[in-house]
Scaffold this active site. Structure first.
Site, PDB file in Angstrom:
ATOM      1  CB  SER A 132      -0.892   0.000   1.240  1.00 40.11           C
ATOM      2  OG  SER A 132      -1.470   1.270   1.402  1.00 40.11           O
ATOM      3  CG  HIS A 141      -3.999  -1.473  -1.479  1.00 41.39           C
ATOM      4  ND1 HIS A 141      -5.131  -2.220  -1.719  1.00 41.39           N
ATOM      5  CD2 HIS A 141      -4.346  -0.581  -0.524  1.00 41.39           C
ATOM      6  CE1 HIS A 141      -6.113  -1.813  -0.933  1.00 41.39           C
ATOM      7  NE2 HIS A 141      -5.664  -0.807  -0.190  1.00 41.39           N
ATOM      8  CG  ASP A 184      -5.048   2.672   0.874  1.00 38.15           C
ATOM      9  OD1 ASP A 184      -6.003   1.891   0.771  1.00 38.15           O
ATOM     10  OD2 ASP A 184      -3.947   2.353   1.352  1.00 38.15           O
ATOM     11  CG  MET A 204      -8.137   7.575   2.385  1.00 35.89           C
ATOM     12  SD  MET A 204      -7.097   7.742   3.850  1.00 35.89           S
ATOM     13  CE  MET A 204      -6.440   6.079   3.968  1.00 35.89           C
ATOM     14  CG  HIS A 239      -9.253   0.477  -0.335  1.00 32.20           C
ATOM     15  ND1 HIS A 239      -8.629   0.268   0.882  1.00 32.20           N
ATOM     16  CD2 HIS A 239     -10.584   0.508  -0.071  1.00 32.20           C
ATOM     17  CE1 HIS A 239      -9.552   0.179   1.827  1.00 32.20           C
ATOM     18  NE2 HIS A 239     -10.738   0.327   1.286  1.00 32.20           N
ATOM     19  CG  MET A 242     -11.147   3.663   2.103  1.00 31.92           C
ATOM     20  SD  MET A 242      -9.587   3.646   3.003  1.00 31.92           S
ATOM     21  CE  MET A 242      -8.444   3.717   1.638  1.00 31.92           C
ATOM     22  CG  MET A 270     -11.664  -2.301   5.404  1.00 31.16           C
ATOM     23  SD  MET A 270     -10.145  -2.000   4.474  1.00 31.16           S
ATOM     24  CE  MET A 270      -9.144  -1.085   5.651  1.00 31.16           C
ATOM     25  CG  ASP A 323      -6.255  -2.536   3.380  1.00 32.64           C
ATOM     26  OD1 ASP A 323      -5.175  -2.281   3.938  1.00 32.64           O
ATOM     27  OD2 ASP A 323      -6.858  -1.721   2.642  1.00 32.64           O
TER      28      ASP A 323
HETATM   29  C1  DX5 Z   1      -6.228   1.967   5.629  1.00 33.95           C
HETATM   30  C2  DX5 Z   1      -5.814   1.602   4.233  1.00 33.95           C
HETATM   31  C3  DX5 Z   1      -4.739   0.597   4.188  1.00 33.95           C
HETATM   32  C4  DX5 Z   1      -3.458   1.041   4.802  1.00 33.95           C
HETATM   33  C5  DX5 Z   1      -2.810  -0.138   5.425  1.00 33.95           C
HETATM   34  O1  DX5 Z   1      -7.334   2.807   5.572  1.00 33.95           O
HETATM   35  O2  DX5 Z   1      -6.911   1.083   3.498  1.00 33.95           O
HETATM   36  O3  DX5 Z   1      -4.520   0.114   2.873  1.00 33.95           O
HETATM   37  O4  DX5 Z   1      -2.579   1.623   3.886  1.00 33.95           O
HETATM   38  O5  DX5 Z   1      -1.711   0.308   6.100  1.00 33.95           O
HETATM   39  P1  DX5 Z   1      -0.974  -0.597   7.177  1.00 33.95           P
HETATM   40  O6  DX5 Z   1      -0.469  -1.812   6.461  1.00 33.95           O
HETATM   41  O7  DX5 Z   1       0.060   0.295   7.697  1.00 33.95           O
HETATM   42  O8  DX5 Z   1      -2.014  -0.984   8.225  1.00 33.95           O
HETATM   43 ZN    ZN Z   2      -6.470   0.054   1.568  1.00 32.31          ZN
END
Ligand code: DX5
Ligand code: ZN
Length: 274
Positions: free
Chosen positions: A57, A82, A84, A86, A115, A117, A186, A224
């Site tokens: 990620s 991956h 993320d 947000m 991903h 969010m 998650m 994740d």
């Molecule tokens: C959290 C993200 C994850 C995050 C995981 O909201 O969706 O993908 O990057 O990070 P680690 O591996 O540090 O928990």
């Molecule tokens: Zn993620």
């Protein structure tokens, strides 16, 4: 005759509006593209995906040096990256968006696992698909129209995935499991990297594996949040096939070694699984 600049410009595609064969057009474009198409196709033919894949990620990487971070994990042999996204509404944090996905697409041939969010994910699916997302995951909690969102992802040529938060039971996905490519469990509350693994996620992974066997579904199971060498065996034995890991990859001196170690632990755990 294709026009790479226009095709990969998400703004112009968004303005054009969507059509039912957009996904087809996009796949055809990729197959014929001199940069992305041919090598991408060759990679797909020669690289048989491992039973368990580590998906680094990039949220945990240094955004000023994303290219270096990508090359480091490529050297570790990963096939997925991956990403993320947000929005500061669905989760209490803001990260990256469509232009960054488009830049990543130019910088790597790794599959981009996006991903989302974000609230109203349907509004942005076409843009992320056009920017080059190979996989797009939407949260069950983020839209009352999950079925529509998943169909849109497939229509636009990406692989659809559904995500559930720690407080959401697997049963909330029962009506869409037949149509997803992957399910993301998650194991932290989304929004931040570096949080502790929530162990109840393991039961959900097991439940998803049992449901898949019972109904002959074909989705892959991803996990994740808080994943690292200490819990790889546990989640893999439960049935996880994609291990998303940020901190335990990029906050180490050698990200390539970190992904290799986790992949090794995963294959050992698979070999021991009964
Ligand atoms: C959290 C993200 C994850 C995050 C995981 O909201 O969706 O993908 O990057 O990070 P680690 O591996 O540090 O928990
Ligand atoms: Zn993620």
């Amino acid at each position: 005759m294709y026009r790479p600049r226009r095709r990969w410009n998400w703004e112009s595609r968004t303005k054009r509006g969507s059509s039912a064969d957009d996904g087809f057009e996009r796949r055809k474009y990729r197959e014929n593209h001199p940069v992305y198409g041919v090598p991408y196709d060759r990679i797909r033919r020669v690289r048989v995906p491992a039973a368990v894949e580590v998906a680094p990620s990039i949220l945990a990487a240094d955004f000023a040096c994303l290219g270096d971070a990508i090359r480091a994990v490529e050297a570790g042999g990963v096939t997925l990256l991956h990403v993320d996204v947000m929005d500061g509404h669905f989760v209490p944090n803001i990260s990256i968006g469509i232009p960054v996905v488009a830049s990543l697409r130019k910088a790597t041939r790794l599959q981009l696992d996006v991903h989302l969010m974000i609230e109203n994910p349907e509004r942005y699916i076409e843009a992320f698909a056009s920017a080059g997302a190979d996989m797009i995951s939407v949260h069950q909690e983020a839209t009352p129209h999950l079925d529509r969102a998943l169909s849109m992802i497939r229509e636009h040529g990406s692989k659809p995935g559904a995500v559930i938060n720690p407080a959401t039971p697997v049963v909330m996905l029962s009506e869409v499991l037949r149509k997803v490519d992957h399910v993301l469990v998650m194991s932290v509350n989304p929004g931040f990297g570096g949080q502790a693994f929530i162990p109840e996620a393991t039961d959900k992974i097991r439940e998803l594996r049992d449901i898949r066997e019972r109904h002959h579904y074909s989705y892959r199971i991803a996990v994740d949040g808080g994943i690292g060498p200490e819990n790889v065996a546990e989640v893999v034995r439960a049935g996880a096939q994609i291990l998303v890991a940020g901190t335990s990859v990029f906050h180490t001196p050698d990200p390539a070694a970190a992904v290799r170690e986790m992949a090794h632990l995963a294959s050992e755990a698979l070999a021991q699984r009964v």
